[in-house]
Design a protein around this motif. Sequence first.
Motif, PDB file in Angstrom:
ATOM      1  N   ASN A  57       0.828  -1.209   0.000  1.00  0.00           N
ATOM      2  CA  ASN A  57       0.000   0.000   0.000  1.00  0.00           C
ATOM      3  C   ASN A  57       0.866   1.264   0.000  1.00  0.00           C
ATOM      4  O   ASN A  57       0.524   2.250  -0.652  1.00  0.00           O
ATOM      5  N   TYR A  59       3.830   1.692  -1.280  1.00  0.00           N
ATOM      6  CA  TYR A  59       4.486   1.884  -2.578  1.00  0.00           C
ATOM      7  C   TYR A  59       3.560   1.361  -3.671  1.00  0.00           C
ATOM      8  O   TYR A  59       3.604   0.174  -4.028  1.00  0.00           O
ATOM      9  N   PRO A  60       2.711   2.222  -4.225  1.00  0.00           N
ATOM     10  CA  PRO A  60       1.678   1.766  -5.172  1.00  0.00           C
ATOM     11  C   PRO A  60       2.201   0.954  -6.361  1.00  0.00           C
ATOM     12  O   PRO A  60       1.551  -0.032  -6.734  1.00  0.00           O
ATOM     13  N   PRO A  61       3.346   1.305  -6.979  1.00  0.00           N
ATOM     14  CA  PRO A  61       3.782   0.449  -8.089  1.00  0.00           C
ATOM     15  C   PRO A  61       4.060  -0.991  -7.634  1.00  0.00           C
ATOM     16  O   PRO A  61       3.749  -1.942  -8.367  1.00  0.00           O
ATOM     17  N   LYS A  62       4.630  -1.150  -6.436  1.00  0.00           N
ATOM     18  CA  LYS A  62       4.845  -2.505  -5.908  1.00  0.00           C
ATOM     19  C   LYS A  62       3.511  -3.217  -5.691  1.00  0.00           C
ATOM     20  O   LYS A  62       3.381  -4.407  -5.967  1.00  0.00           O
ATOM     21  N   GLY A  63       2.532  -2.483  -5.187  1.00  0.00           N
ATOM     22  CA  GLY A  63       1.228  -3.085  -4.927  1.00  0.00           C
ATOM     23  C   GLY A  63       0.534  -3.519  -6.211  1.00  0.00           C
ATOM     24  O   GLY A  63       0.002  -4.630  -6.304  1.00  0.00           O
ATOM     25  N   ARG A  64       0.556  -2.646  -7.215  1.00  0.00           N
ATOM     26  CA  ARG A  64      -0.093  -3.006  -8.487  1.00  0.00           C
ATOM     27  C   ARG A  64       0.538  -4.256  -9.072  1.00  0.00           C
ATOM     28  O   ARG A  64      -0.144  -5.169  -9.555  1.00  0.00           O
ATOM     29  N   TRP A  67      -0.419  -7.607  -7.102  1.00  0.00           N
ATOM     30  CA  TRP A  67      -1.725  -8.227  -7.379  1.00  0.00           C
ATOM     31  C   TRP A  67      -1.732  -8.957  -8.715  1.00  0.00           C
ATOM     32  O   TRP A  67      -2.360 -10.015  -8.858  1.00  0.00           O
TER      33      TRP A  67
END
Lengths: 203, 203
Positions: A57, A59-64, A67
């Motif tokens: 959450n 680090y959004p690029p890691k999160g995207r 998933w």
Amino acid sequence: MSAKTLDFWFEFASSYSYLSVMRIEPLARDAGVTINWRPFLLGPVFLSLGWNDSPFNIYPPKGRYMWRDLARLAARYQLPLTMPSRFPRNGLLAARVAILGAAEPWIGEFSRAVMSANFADDQDIADPAVIHAILTRLGLPADTLLADATSDANKLALRRQTEKAGELGLFGAPSFITPDGEMFWGNDRLEDALAWVVDGPAI
Amino acid sequence: MSAKTLDFWFEFASSYSYLSVMRIEPLARDAGVTINWRPFLLGPVFLSLGWNDSPFNIYPPKGRYMWRDLARLAARYQLPLTMPSRFPRNGLLAARVAILGAAEPWIGEFSRAVMSANFADDQDIADPAVIHAILTRLGLPADTLLADATSDANKLALRRQTEKAGELGLFGAPSFITPDGEMFWGNDRLEDALAWVVDGPAI
């Protein structure tokens, strides 16, 4: 001949722990390895690293990416996957039940049921009713187990196990630790960890 | 029939990029896949995520684990490994040469030589003399290439490529992107990325 064992550190809120919880028992059985189930809480470990939320959450690029990677892996393992409507969910109660039952024959089935509730059925595993229903479905005395799980002694046991995770140098889940102290991090390393236990140190 | 290609995003300072740079050419050849070499700088990407250093330095438990994991993997791949006396090293000059030569037949050999200097021989790849010696050893016009690599136009090309990495959602290296836009992160996913290109989408 010493018994072949592997410590399996996992957290019910953790997406990659989902994959390993679902996979570990048949793999360990085939390898002749006994699994020591080590539920713990990632929250305090993350806090000690300066994260007040899942890094997925923060680090959004890691999160995207996570998933998408999780979806690919779930497809490979033929596991159902629904992105939880809330992530990470609070796995405290489930972890308390799991540490209570860590050496019981139902630990694998219970853990898989909780993980499926979270990552396949998008249920709120923080809700005692969800955990109660799972225990009941497994034919277990749900009321007694939930009372024992929330006793002071058992709360302390989970707190100590989570502190132990930090002392061992864990920084994520799932993690696997062999009897000779070798650490493997991530669902990707489950097979490697089992091979280390069976074949001995590779280096 | 469209050509099978894979974009390979890597950084000379990155430990797991070392493994993939050393491995990718034979694997791609066997798979019939053409590699598009995409050197970039992790520093600006990390900065955009709030890290002013490698996360392996910022989070010591992650760093300790990474070096051990790297040693295990290097042993598996039969690659030499010496922990660099400085990490991460500055890969700017090497990346400038690599982007200049990205479509040249020597890109693979050059990249492996730089990675070996950093991770096997503990040499300072930020030193122009080290890069000059590598180019000379490969029979290339080192003086000319270093002059071209540090031209304004080529500096700009690397800056643009690094910006592109951020736009693509990259957050680490190595990363692999297929012609249909599927991203794979980490040396662990190299084989998966090649299989995606060859076999088509798995999900």
